[in-house]
Design a protein around this motif. Structure first.
Motif, PDB file in Angstrom:
ATOM      1  N   ILE A  28      48.881  40.515  33.559  1.00 22.99           N
ATOM      2  CA  ILE A  28      49.324  40.025  34.828  1.00 22.99           C
ATOM      3  C   ILE A  28      50.552  39.210  34.986  1.00 22.99           C
ATOM      4  O   ILE A  28      50.926  38.799  33.595  1.00 22.99           O
ATOM      5  CB  ILE A  28      48.318  39.321  35.752  1.00 22.99           C
ATOM      6  CG1 ILE A  28      47.924  38.026  35.400  1.00 22.99           C
ATOM      7  CG2 ILE A  28      47.093  40.170  36.232  1.00 22.99           C
ATOM      8  CD1 ILE A  28      47.347  37.044  36.205  1.00 22.99           C
ATOM      9  N   ALA A  94      47.985  33.066  40.478  1.00 21.50           N
ATOM     10  CA  ALA A  94      48.310  34.423  40.192  1.00 21.50           C
ATOM     11  C   ALA A  94      49.032  35.010  41.574  1.00 21.50           C
ATOM     12  O   ALA A  94      49.113  34.219  42.718  1.00 21.50           O
ATOM     13  CB  ALA A  94      46.949  35.417  40.209  1.00 21.50           C
ATOM     14  N   ASP A  99      45.428  40.578  41.333  1.00 22.94           N
ATOM     15  CA  ASP A  99      45.566  40.287  39.889  1.00 22.94           C
ATOM     16  C   ASP A  99      44.503  39.441  39.162  1.00 22.94           C
ATOM     17  O   ASP A  99      44.528  39.804  37.949  1.00 22.94           O
ATOM     18  CB  ASP A  99      47.150  39.538  39.919  1.00 22.94           C
ATOM     19  CG  ASP A  99      48.161  40.081  39.926  1.00 22.94           C
ATOM     20  OD1 ASP A  99      48.208  41.375  39.684  1.00 22.94           O
ATOM     21  OD2 ASP A  99      49.423  39.722  39.801  1.00 22.94           O
TER      22      ASP A  99
END
Length: 374
Positions: A28, A94, A99
Motif C-alpha cells: 500500500i 492509510a 488498504d
C-alpha cells in the motif's frame, strides 16, 4: 574541511546499482504519519511540558493523554501511564479501509477496531527491528483550532508591512501538526526495505559514512508517495546505529518568529534546549530541538521542503557539520555523546551490538565515530 553546502540534494544522485529508494510494487502507500505513542510515569509533567511546547490537550484520562496541534485531524501524540518512559511506536494513515485489508492479507494479520476515543480501524505490525508499527484508517477528525499565523515580513523590495511594527509574543509556539519521526536501527537496510515494501514510502535523501559508500547508505530521509501531490521531504527518517531506539520527533509551527519566541518561553519555564536555532540541509527546515522532562528529543520546525514522487534520492556523506546550513554547531547532547545516562547506554550498546547478528560492525562503529568529528 567539509562544506555543508556541497552535495545538497539535487547535486549528487545515486550511482548505478545503488539502492533506488523505492519499491516497484509496494503493498500500500500510506498518506501520512498519524501519531506517535509513548509511555511515561508522570502524565502531569508530560502535559505541562506539552503545553509549554505548544500542544493542546485533546483528551485527558487518569491513564492516557492525547495531544493535538491546531490543524484538523487525529491527535498527534498519545501518552499512556507506565512504570518507565519509553517510545511505543509510530502510527501511519492509510488511504482507506481497503488498504488496511490489503496490508493485513499481505502480512498475515487482521484489521482491528481502535478505541472509541480515536475511532476507525488499524493493522498492527512489527518491523524487522522489532518496533511496533500501526496503520490506521477512518479515525475521528478533530476540528481545526485557532492557529498562529506567520508574521508579514518586509523582504527586499517587497513591502508587506507599512506603518506597523513586529511584536511576536513570548508565548508557546503553537504546534500545527506532526511532521516526522527519526528512528535508529541495528538492522537499517532490512528495516528500510520493510517500510518501502509494505507502506509504499520513498527515499528523498540517503547519507553514508565517509569512505563507506560502497557498503550502502546508513541513513535515509523518507517521504510519503502521494503521486503529484507534494509531500514533506521526510515523514520518517531512519539511521543505522548500535541500538533500536527513538531519536527525535518534529512538529511544525508557523515561522521563525514562532520558533524563536516559543524557545524563549520554554527557557523561561525552565526547559532545556538541545540544539538550535538553525536550518537543516536535508529537508531545509528551520529547526530548534528541546528535551522533555523524560529526556525525549522533540523539534519545532518550519519551512520544510515538499517533494512530489518525481524526485530521485540525493546522496551525501554523513557529517555533524553537514546537518545544518547555518546555526550553532551540533551539540554533544543532540549527537548523543554528552556525559550522562543516554551516552553511557549508547556506548554499551555499541559494543554489545558487535556480538549480535545485525548490520553493526567495527567498520560501521569507526564510521559513526568519524561523523561526530567532521
Amino acid at each position: 574541511m567539509h562544506d555543508p553546502h556541497s552535495g545538497i540534494h539535487s547535486e549528487a544522485g545515486g550511482l548505478p546499482g545503488e539502492h533506488p529508494g523505492r519499491m516497484r510494487n509496494p503493498v500500500i502507500k500510506v498518506r501520512d504519519l498519524a501519531w506517535l505513542e509513548f509511555e511515561k510515569p508522570d502524565l502531569r509533567a508530560a502535559e505541562r511540558f506539552a503545553h509549554a511546547f505548544g500542544f493542546t490537550t485533546a483528551t485527558r484520562t487518569p491513564d492516557e493523554l492525547q495531544l493535538r496541534g491546531t490543524d484538523p485531524g487525529a491527535p498527534c501524540v498519545l501518552v499512556r501511564t507506565g512504570t518507565r518512559s519509553r517510545f511505543l511506536g509510530p502510527t501511519f494513515h492509510a488511504a482507506d479501509t481497503a488498504d488496511l485489508v490489503r496490508l493485513a492479507d499481505a502480512t498475515g494479520t487482521r484489521v482491528r477496531p481502535l478505541p472509541e476515543s480515536l475511532g476507525g480501524t488499524c493493522v498492527e505490525l512489527a518491523d524487522p527491528s522489532g518496533l511496533p508499527v500501526r496503520v490506521v484508517a477512518d479515525t475521528h477528525v478533530l476540528d481545526a483550532l485557532p492557529g498562529q499565523h506567520a508574521l508579514p515580513n518586509n523582504v527586499g523590495g517587497e513591502l508587506r508591512r507599512v506603518n506597523a511594527t513586529q511584536r511576536p509574543p513570548r508565548a508557546p509556539a503553537l504546534v500545527q501538526r506532526l511532521g516526522h519521526v527519526v528512528l535508529q536501527s541495528t538492522r537499517f537496510r532490512r528495516t528500510l526495505d520493510w517500510h518501502l515494501e509494505n507502506l509504499g514510502l520513498i527515499v528523498s535523501d540517503f547519507l553514508y559514512f565517509d569512505g563507506q559508500r560502497h557498503r550502502g547508505p546508513t541513513m535515509a530521509f523518507i517521504r510519503c508517495d502521494q503521486g503529484s501531490v507534494p509531500s514533506d521531504h521526510h515523514t520518517l527518517a531512519m539511521t543505522l546505529g548500535p541500538a533500536n531506539r527513538y531519536v527525535h520527533s518534529a512538529f511544525q509551527v508557523a515561522d521563525l518568529d514562532a520558533i524563536a519566541a516559543g524557545g524563549e518561553y520554554l527557557l523561561g519555564e525552565g526547559y532545556r534546549r538541545s540544539w538550535g536555532i538553525g536550518r537543516h540541509v536535508q529537508g531545509s527546515q528551520i529547526f530548534d530541538y528541546w528535551r522533555d522532562p523524560d529526556g525525549f528529543l522533540v523539534e519545532h520546525f518550519s519551512d520544510g521542503d515538499l517533494f512530489d514522487n518525481t524526485l530521485e534520492p540525493g546522496w551525501a556523506p554523513m557529517t555533524a557539520s553537514g546537518l545544518a546550513q547555518w546555526g550553532p554547531p551540533a551539540t554533544k547532547d543532540f549527537l548523543g555523546i554528552a556525559r550522562g545516562r543516554e551516552s553511557i547506554t549508547e556506548v554499551r550498546s555499541m559494543f554489545h551490538s558487535l556480538r549480535e547478528d545485525n548490520e553493526w560492525d567495527l567498520d560501521r562503529l569507526r564510521g559513526l565515530m568519524k561523523v561526530a568529528a567532521t
